[in-house]
Design an enzyme around this catalytic site. Structure first.
Site, short mmCIF file in Angstrom:
data_model
loop_
_atom_site.label_atom_id
_atom_site.label_comp_id
_atom_site.label_asym_id
_atom_site.label_seq_id
_atom_site.Cartn_x
_atom_site.Cartn_y
_atom_site.Cartn_z
N GLY A 10 -10.00 -3.48 -4.34
CA GLY A 10 -9.41 -4.30 -5.41
C GLY A 10 -9.05 -6.00 -4.76
O GLY A 10 -9.77 -6.56 -4.17
N ASP A 30 -6.38 -1.09 5.98
CA ASP A 30 -6.12 -0.22 4.79
C ASP A 30 -6.23 1.18 5.41
O ASP A 30 -6.83 1.43 6.62
CB ASP A 30 -7.40 -0.47 3.85
CG ASP A 30 -7.00 0.01 2.37
OD1 ASP A 30 -6.41 1.05 2.55
OD2 ASP A 30 -7.13 -0.69 1.60
N ASP A 53 3.82 2.85 8.78
CA ASP A 53 4.20 3.13 10.24
C ASP A 53 4.38 1.87 10.72
O ASP A 53 3.28 1.03 10.74
CB ASP A 53 3.12 3.93 10.91
CG ASP A 53 3.39 4.24 12.33
OD1 ASP A 53 4.14 3.54 12.71
OD2 ASP A 53 2.43 4.86 12.92
N TYR A 143 7.87 1.92 -8.88
CA TYR A 143 7.18 0.97 -8.99
C TYR A 143 7.90 -0.38 -9.30
O TYR A 143 7.97 -1.46 -8.43
CB TYR A 143 6.03 0.92 -9.72
CG TYR A 143 5.00 -0.05 -9.78
CD1 TYR A 143 4.13 -0.28 -8.60
CD2 TYR A 143 4.62 -1.15 -10.69
CE1 TYR A 143 2.99 -1.37 -8.53
CE2 TYR A 143 3.76 -2.16 -10.66
CZ TYR A 143 2.91 -2.13 -9.40
OH TYR A 143 2.21 -3.24 -9.38
N LYS A 147 8.74 -3.58 -6.47
CA LYS A 147 7.93 -4.92 -6.88
C LYS A 147 9.44 -5.94 -7.05
O LYS A 147 9.22 -7.01 -6.53
CB LYS A 147 7.19 -4.87 -7.77
CG LYS A 147 5.83 -4.23 -7.68
CD LYS A 147 5.38 -4.42 -6.46
CE LYS A 147 3.77 -4.14 -6.22
NZ LYS A 147 3.28 -4.66 -4.93
N THR A 178 -9.29 -4.14 -12.45
CA THR A 178 -9.53 -3.48 -11.30
C THR A 178 -10.18 -2.13 -11.26
O THR A 178 -10.47 -1.82 -12.50
CB THR A 178 -8.29 -3.45 -10.38
OG1 THR A 178 -7.48 -2.57 -11.09
CG2 THR A 178 -7.47 -4.70 -10.05
#
Length: 252
Positions: A10, A30, A53, A143, A147, A178
């Site tokens: 994406g 990633d 992490d 979400y 954000k 995407t």
């Protein structure tokens, strides 16, 4: 030298490819780096890891310093996940995961990179927020909260780190084409069409390239006096009152 998180697909992959095309050295992280590995670009190092992490952030920074000039010029803090469910059905584990990936990890990476940028007295950080960081989205509690947090994080860091010459901005993409939105189009074409019709600029989804163009600008020297900006790239959707509908596109 640039670091990109969430670089495996994406928007993050689009950022990585454009940076490489521009001649940058890139450390790209990633969970799944298979697409990055297939690029086989001499200026690219891909690192698998979970950004929730904090040691992953340290590894990204170490790799960037090892292969570059001892500087980190830009961070594209893009890793994120989406999860939608009615608020009354949202499980604590789901909340924790979304906040961890979208907000806490954003801070972990910014903090690790920020230490380098403070020492070098300069750099640019771009966090990927969302239109959902400025307004609510149905069934998107975790979400939306995460954000909104990214927006607050961006503004706070812009204020706190400006004295070191560090610029911190956020990209807030709207409806963008995407892999996820293409699946949405295939599975629910009527809903997809209804969503696209809400976009004043042409009644369509944006493209990865349109988002990447703004992202690269904000982390470039051309935006040297721009910090604390939440750049909404959504075809005018956020500008439109929810009580109205845009007129349909005019055939050209």
């Amino acid at each position: 030298m640039a670091i990109v998180t969430g670089a495996g697909a994406g928007l993050g992959l689009g950022m990585t490819v454009r940076l490489l095309d521009e001649g940058a050295h890139v450390v790209a992280g990633d969970l799944d780096t298979s697409r990055l590995d297939r690029l086989r670009h001499p200026n690219l190092i891909s690192l698998p890891g979970d950004v929730t992490d904090p040691t992953t952030a340290d590894a990204l920074v170490s790799a960037a310093l090892d292969i570059g000039t001892g500087r980190i010029d830009a961070l594209f803090n893009n890793a994120g996940i989406a999860l939608f469910a009615p608020a009354e059905e949202l499980e604590n584990a789901q909340w924790d995961r979304v906040i961890a990936v979208n907000l806490s990890a954003c801070w972990y990476v910014a903090s690790a990179v920020g230490r380098v940028m403070i020492a070098q007295r300069g750099g640019a950080i771009l966090n990927t927020a969302s239109g959902a960081g400025l307004a609510a989205v149905t069934d998107g509690l975790a979400y939306v909260a995460s954000k909104h947090g990214v927006v607050g994080l961006t503004r706070s860091l812009a204020v706190d780190w400006g004295r070191y010459g560090i610029r911190v901005n956020a990209l807030a993409p709207g409806f963008t084409s995407t892999g996820m939105t293409e699946s949405f189009r295939e599975q629910a074409p009527d809903l997809y069409a209804a969503r696209a019709s809400r976009v004043p600029l042409g009644g369509r989804a944006g493209t990865i390239d349109e988002q990447v163009a703004m992202a690269l600008f904000l982390n470039s020297d051309e935006a040297s006096y721009t910090t604390g900006l939440i750049a909404v790239v959504d075809g005018g959707t956020h500008a439109l009152s929810a009580g109205y509908s845009p007129r349909p596109p005019v055939a050209l």
